[in-house]
Design a protein around this motif. Structure first.
Motif, PDB file in Angstrom:
ATOM      1  N   SER A 210      -8.419  -0.993  -3.683  1.00 24.84           N
ATOM      2  CA  SER A 210      -7.326  -0.162  -4.181  1.00 24.84           C
ATOM      3  C   SER A 210      -7.060   1.007  -3.221  1.00 24.84           C
ATOM      4  O   SER A 210      -7.907   1.363  -2.402  1.00 24.84           O
ATOM      5  N   PHE A 211      -5.875   1.583  -3.337  1.00 29.61           N
ATOM      6  CA  PHE A 211      -5.508   2.735  -2.506  1.00 29.61           C
ATOM      7  C   PHE A 211      -4.764   3.745  -3.377  1.00 29.61           C
ATOM      8  O   PHE A 211      -4.469   3.467  -4.551  1.00 29.61           O
ATOM      9  N   GLU A 212      -4.464   4.894  -2.800  1.00 32.10           N
ATOM     10  CA  GLU A 212      -3.899   6.004  -3.571  1.00 32.10           C
ATOM     11  C   GLU A 212      -2.476   6.271  -3.091  1.00 32.10           C
ATOM     12  O   GLU A 212      -2.270   7.066  -2.174  1.00 32.10           O
ATOM     13  N   PRO A 213      -1.460   5.583  -3.667  1.00 29.13           N
ATOM     14  CA  PRO A 213      -0.092   5.767  -3.143  1.00 29.13           C
ATOM     15  C   PRO A 213       0.470   7.160  -3.435  1.00 29.13           C
ATOM     16  O   PRO A 213       1.232   7.693  -2.637  1.00 29.13           O
ATOM     17  N   PHE A 214       0.109   7.750  -4.597  1.00 33.16           N
ATOM     18  CA  PHE A 214       0.503   9.131  -4.942  1.00 33.16           C
ATOM     19  C   PHE A 214      -0.775   9.845  -5.369  1.00 33.16           C
ATOM     20  O   PHE A 214      -1.705   9.185  -5.859  1.00 33.16           O
ATOM     21  N   PRO A 215      -0.832  11.153  -5.213  1.00 28.71           N
ATOM     22  CA  PRO A 215      -2.075  11.854  -5.530  1.00 28.71           C
ATOM     23  C   PRO A 215      -2.606  11.497  -6.924  1.00 28.71           C
ATOM     24  O   PRO A 215      -1.854  11.489  -7.909  1.00 28.71           O
ATOM     25  N   GLY A 216      -3.838  11.122  -6.979  1.00 24.39           N
ATOM     26  CA  GLY A 216      -4.497  10.847  -8.265  1.00 24.39           C
ATOM     27  C   GLY A 216      -4.256   9.457  -8.831  1.00 24.39           C
ATOM     28  O   GLY A 216      -4.823   9.076  -9.850  1.00 24.39           O
ATOM     29  N   THR A 217      -3.388   8.655  -8.200  1.00 19.30           N
ATOM     30  CA  THR A 217      -3.112   7.300  -8.726  1.00 19.30           C
ATOM     31  C   THR A 217      -3.982   6.287  -7.967  1.00 19.30           C
ATOM     32  O   THR A 217      -4.521   6.593  -6.903  1.00 19.30           O
ATOM     33  N   ARG A 218      -4.095   5.068  -8.523  1.00 17.15           N
ATOM     34  CA  ARG A 218      -4.737   3.957  -7.800  1.00 17.15           C
ATOM     35  C   ARG A 218      -3.796   2.760  -7.898  1.00 17.15           C
ATOM     36  O   ARG A 218      -3.158   2.539  -8.937  1.00 17.15           O
ATOM     37  N   ALA A 219      -3.734   1.960  -6.840  1.00 18.86           N
ATOM     38  CA  ALA A 219      -2.904   0.754  -6.865  1.00 18.86           C
ATOM     39  C   ALA A 219      -3.647  -0.367  -6.156  1.00 18.86           C
ATOM     40  O   ALA A 219      -4.434  -0.114  -5.244  1.00 18.86           O
ATOM     41  N   TRP A 220      -3.439  -1.601  -6.614  1.00 19.91           N
ATOM     42  CA  TRP A 220      -4.047  -2.763  -5.962  1.00 19.91           C
ATOM     43  C   TRP A 220      -3.227  -4.014  -6.310  1.00 19.91           C
ATOM     44  O   TRP A 220      -2.296  -3.942  -7.135  1.00 19.91           O
ATOM     45  N   VAL A 221      -3.552  -5.130  -5.652  1.00 16.26           N
ATOM     46  CA  VAL A 221      -2.837  -6.386  -5.892  1.00 16.26           C
ATOM     47  C   VAL A 221      -3.800  -7.422  -6.458  1.00 16.26           C
ATOM     48  O   VAL A 221      -4.907  -7.586  -5.928  1.00 16.26           O
ATOM     49  N   GLU A 222      -3.387  -8.070  -7.543  1.00  9.92           N
ATOM     50  CA  GLU A 222      -4.188  -9.175  -8.090  1.00  9.92           C
ATOM     51  C   GLU A 222      -3.415 -10.477  -7.909  1.00  9.92           C
ATOM     52  O   GLU A 222      -2.224 -10.534  -8.222  1.00  9.92           O
ATOM     53  N   HIS A 223      -4.084 -11.499  -7.395  1.00 11.06           N
ATOM     54  CA  HIS A 223      -3.430 -12.800  -7.263  1.00 11.06           C
ATOM     55  C   HIS A 223      -3.704 -13.609  -8.515  1.00 11.06           C
ATOM     56  O   HIS A 223      -4.832 -13.967  -8.804  1.00 11.06           O
ATOM     57  N   GLN A 224      -2.626 -13.884  -9.245  1.00 10.02           N
ATOM     58  CA  GLN A 224      -2.736 -14.509 -10.546  1.00 10.02           C
ATOM     59  C   GLN A 224      -2.199 -15.942 -10.471  1.00 10.02           C
ATOM     60  O   GLN A 224      -1.216 -16.183  -9.758  1.00 10.02           O
ATOM     61  N   PRO A 225      -2.803 -16.884 -11.202  1.00  7.54           N
ATOM     62  CA  PRO A 225      -2.244 -18.239 -11.192  1.00  7.54           C
ATOM     63  C   PRO A 225      -0.814 -18.220 -11.740  1.00  7.54           C
ATOM     64  O   PRO A 225      -0.482 -17.395 -12.587  1.00  7.54           O
ATOM     65  N   LEU A 226       0.019 -19.137 -11.244  1.00  3.61           N
ATOM     66  CA  LEU A 226       1.389 -19.211 -11.761  1.00  3.61           C
ATOM     67  C   LEU A 226       1.422 -19.926 -13.099  1.00  3.61           C
ATOM     68  O   LEU A 226       2.213 -19.606 -13.974  1.00  3.61           O
TER      69      LEU A 226
END
Ligand code: NAD
Length: 478
Positions: free
Chosen positions: A99-115
């Motif tokens: 995960s990374f911090e796109p705005f101060p105090g936030t967390r973001a990440w990518v999950e690969h989900q089955p279709l």
């Protein structure tokens, strides 16, 4: 494992009901674990490995004559290696990106989900690998799958269907048998993704049918893959490698070299090298199990019609079969590898995908002319270049667009699971194999965790305090 087989040519309602059951099962179970995905892949490997002889015999019976080694290499080993590659790399592909911090105090990440549930429509020319190859990507990405194999290899399709029912639950992986009408019904279902391998012509129907349910499609098509033999190329080596691939499965391959672009004046030399290389591979053809038949009489007759048309329009046809070989019997369906020298665009061999052992030779004056010729035609599935010069390779790579490019050989890229496989333009859309297949059949879902203070939410909240506009302005001019 319990399995409920669908009847031959099931109705739209029967296919829809089965799909619905599979979708519900997928939703109930949630995304499958790494272990379950590996288990499904291992079962597919086990199916192919355990029943390889029965599968090889079924393909041979459908073709009349099909080399055991060709089926073993292309239809047994290749899908097994593709499945294994997925199984062995799945762990790293599934791992959520840190995960990374796109705005101060936030967390973001990518999950690969089955279709969800992937529909697979496969052709007859490699009836096993073109079913189990897409399946490897579908299973790796955590999907379930429904397969519609070709009616033109009926024994193989039936055996695949039987085996799948033994190795998989019906809501995990199932088969629909039938011809084009069943294919049309199949492609009109609300799959979560549809992978079609087949002709460009049928792909138009597939895409139209899929559009009714906004089903995303991967189209793995064919076309006319050119061979550019550059002026510096070693002709003997080019002829030998091109003819090896051209005679494999008797040219019934989406990636078969479809025509050769040769510098004017080198035709006779190329003909002699081609003749010698075919003679080294096949001392006989008619009763030689190494040389494959056309899949049916229509395929046999079509090759002869292409030759007749080319002769009629002024081509020189060079038959490369061993001298005295009688390949006229439509019951045996073997066609002589033949060069069509002085081929022109007015001939059917230069208008249609050949899908047989005929190889037109078109001449050019300069390399630029050869490149221009390729670019004046639909974008091919592959482009093969023979040259030892770096600047020539760079020139061709930069000025042509094709699904793939192979230098100093043909078709080799298909065996490399780490490379994406797919066409461009009229030769297809989307990719599979390895991580590219995993990504194509996954939904890349971004997840964002808001900060305690939710500053980005406040930025949108009315009434807008005085400081908002300068803050936005500051970011615009950053
Ligand atoms: P095809 O398009 O005639 O048939 C492919 C599949 O589509 C079969 O299962 C068939 O029953 C089904 N089908 C036929 N009509 C349909 C319709 N109206 N709606 C839905 N489904 C329908 O192709 P083919 O003759 O089996 O295979 C040869 C073609 O496949 C060649 O053009 C070849 O280049 C291409 N091909 C591409 C690849 C690739 O990976 N890019 C691989 C192998 C073959």
């Amino acid at each position: 494992m319990s399995s409920l087989k669908l009847p031959f040519a099931p109705s739209a309602e029967q296919i829809r009901a089965r799909l619905e059951t599979m979708k519900i099962a997928q939703l109930r179970a949630g995304a499958p674990s790494l272990e379950l995905r590996k288990d499904r892949i291992d079962r597919a490997i086990d199916l192919l490995d355990t029943h390889r002889d029965a599968l090889i015999d079924a393909v041979r019976a459908d073709y009349g004559s099909r080399s055991r080694q060709q089926t073993l290499l292309a239809d047994i080993l290749t899908p097994i290696e593709g499945l294994r590659f997925n199984r062995d790399h799945l762990d790293e592909w599934m791992r959520a990106q840190s995960s990374f911090e796109p705005f101060p105090g936030t967390r973001a990440w990518v999950e690969h989900q089955p279709l969800g549930v992937v529909g697979i429509i496969s052709p007859w020319n490699f009836p096993i690998v073109l079913a189990f190859g897409p399946l490897a990507s579908a299973f790796a990405a955590g999907n379930r799958a429904m397969l519609k194999p070709s009616e033109l290899t009926p024994g193989t399709s039936e055996l695949i269907c039987e085996l799948i029912a033994r190795y998989f639950d019906a809501d995990e992986f199932t088969t629909v048998l039938g011809g084009p009408e069943t294919g049309a019904t199949f492609s009109a279902q609300a799959f979560d993704h549809l992978i079609f391998t087949g002709s460009t012509q049928v792909a138009h129907h597939i895409m139209r049918a899929a559009s009714d349910n906004l089903v995303p499609v991967t189209l793995e098509l064919g076309g006319k893959s050119p061979v550019i033999v550059a002026p510096d190329a070693d002709l003997r080596r080019a002829a030998e490698r091109v003819l090896t691939v051209k005679t494999f499965n008797a040219g019934q391959i989406c990636l078969s070299p479809d025509y050769v672009l040769l510098q004017a004046g080198r035709e006779d030399e190329f003909v002699e090298y081609a003749r010698a290389s075919v003679a080294r591979m096949y001392s006989t053809m008619r009763d030689n199990a190494d040389y494959t038949s056309m899949v049916n009489v229509a395929g046999f007759e079509r090759q002869h019609a292409l030759i007749a048309d080319a002769l009629d329009k002024g081509a020189r046809v060079v038959n490369l079969a061993p001298p005295g070989e009688d390949l006229s019997d439509p019951a045996i369906r073997k066609v002589a590898p033949s060069l069509i020298v002085d081929a022109t665009d007015s001939m059917r061999v230069m208008q249609e995908e050949i899908f047989g052992p005929l190889l037109p030779v078109v001449t050019y004056e300069t390399l630029g002319d050869a490149i221009a010729y390729v670019n004046a035609h639909p974008r091919p599935l592959a482009l093969y270049l023979f040259s030892d010069k770096q600047d020539v390779r760079e020139q061709v790579a930069a000025h042509t667009t094709s699904g793939a490019m192979v230098v100093n050989d043909a078709m080799t890229h298909v065996f490399v699971d780490a490379l994406p496989f797919g066409g461009v333009g009229a030769s297809g859309m989307g990719h599979y194999h390895g991580e590219y297949g995993f990504r194509s059949l996954s939904h890349a879902k971004p997840v964002l965790l808001q900060s305690e203070g939710a500053e980005t939410n406040l930025l949108m909240r009315a009434p807008y305090p005085k400081g908002v506009e300068p803050a936005i302005e500051e970011r615009i001019s950053a």
